[in-house]
Design an enzyme around this catalytic site. Structure first.
Site, PDB file in Angstrom:
ATOM      1  CB  ILE A  51      -1.121  -0.072   1.544  1.00  0.00           C
ATOM      2  CG1 ILE A  51      -1.774  -0.525   0.733  1.00  0.00           C
ATOM      3  CG2 ILE A  51      -1.398   1.409   1.667  1.00  0.00           C
ATOM      4  CD1 ILE A  51      -2.983  -0.914   2.185  1.00  0.00           C
ATOM      5  CB  SER A 176      -6.968  -2.459   9.900  1.00  0.00           C
ATOM      6  OG  SER A 176      -7.733  -3.905   9.368  1.00  0.00           O
ATOM      7  CE1 TYR A 189      -2.073  -4.266  11.733  1.00  0.00           C
ATOM      8  CE2 TYR A 189      -4.489  -5.040  11.267  1.00  0.00           C
ATOM      9  CZ  TYR A 189      -3.907  -4.987  10.537  1.00  0.00           C
ATOM     10  OH  TYR A 189      -3.246  -4.724  10.049  1.00  0.00           O
ATOM     11  CE  LYS A 193      -2.931  -1.141  11.198  1.00  0.00           C
ATOM     12  NZ  LYS A 193      -1.796  -0.367  10.556  1.00  0.00           N
ATOM     13  CB  THR A 224      -0.152  -6.467   1.213  1.00  0.00           C
ATOM     14  OG1 THR A 224      -0.698  -6.045   1.880  1.00  0.00           O
ATOM     15  CG2 THR A 224      -0.636  -4.962   0.056  1.00  0.00           C
TER      16      THR A 224
END
Length: 284
Positions: A51, A176, A189, A193, A224
């Site tokens: 990204i 995210s 995580y 975010k 990705t």
């Protein structure tokens, strides 16, 4: 250091105030879009792959001089060579955003020769660590929050004097979809975010008097290497398709145009906003 450009990655030297160097060749897409970000400078962290790389390329295609960065010199060199080969104005530097010495801006060739910074796009993040919240060690929490939440704020603090020289600017954080729809295997995580949504709003209020806008990009599942851990969960896709009708994985380029728009004068009255690029939306 964030401000030590190696000979290969320091792509140009120009007079002050900043002027775009002559371009060897522009891509047809750049010619079509026009230089909407001409004479402006963007620093993009985590921008040698995925990204971040797509964002760096688009900003350069739209006329900006872009400083690409990541943790490894080899990756920085490769990205700079590729983008310069497309006739784009870029330079590069090694920057591990979690290290204080790499965030220090003193002496970086790109900043010295550009005369300031207009845009800061914080893409660098921590690879998702599989596991639940209660099973996450203190080391995992520290790394996740340090790189994802604390580092962008501290980097902005370092670059703010360079942005104030421009009498305005734009900062973009990358969150995210996990902030709204927590991935079951990536709970720490997800929390980091989610924190970026709050950081976006807090910084936007604080920086509004300086005419610096702060917005947040919220990607969905993008193709990705970073997202491979998510691809391995077929139940996620079943859920996404049933809930949103999402039929494809996003591409890095899907995230690039909106960032260029948020940096442009067309977005001059947009700040504190979080925009999903996910083939769906989880907020009103």
């Amino acid at each position: 250091s964030m401000l030590k450009a190696k000979p290969l990655t320091q792509a140009w030297r120009g007079p002050l105030p900043f002027e775009l160097p002559p371009l060897v060749r522009r891509t047809s897409s750049a010619v079509t879009r026009g230089a909407t970000l001409a004479n402006q400078v963007a620093v993009v962290t985590g921008s040698t792959k995925g990204i971040g790389f797509a964002i760096a390329r688009r900003l350069a295609q739209d006329g900006a001089h872009v400083v690409v960065s990541s943790r490894k010199q080899q990756n920085v060199d490769q990205a700079v060579v590729e983008l310069q080969g497309e006739g784009l104005s870029v330079s590069g530097t090694v920057c591990h955003v979690g290290k204080a010495e790499d965030r220090e801006p003193g002496g970086h060739g790109a900043l010295k020769h550009c005369g300031g910074v207009d845009f800061l796009i914080c893409v660098a993040g921590v690879n998702p660590l599989v596991g639940g919240i209660l099973g996450s060690s203190e080391q995992v929490w520290d790394k996740m929050l340090n790189v994802t939440v604390k580092a962008p704020a501290l980097l902005l603090t370092q670059l703010l004097p360079h942005m104030e020289k421009r009498k305005g600017g734009s900062m973009i954080l990358i969150s995210s979809v996990g902030a709204y729809m927590p991935y079951s295997k990536l709970r720490a995580y997800n929390v980091s975010k989610t924190a970026l949504l709050g950081l976006t709003k807090a910084l936007a209020v604080e920086l509004a008097p300086k005419n610096i806008r702060v917005n947040c990009l919220v990607p969905g599942v993008i193709d990705t290497a970073f997202s491979q851990v998510v691809f391995e969960d077929p139940s996620l896709w079943t859920y996404m398709k049933a809930l949103c009708g999402t039929q494809r994985v996003g591409q890095p380029e899907d995230c690039a145009g909106i960032v260029s728009f948020l940096c442009s004068s067309d977005a001059s009255y947009i700040t504190a906003e979080s925009i999903m690029v996910a083939g769906c939306s989880f907020h009103l």
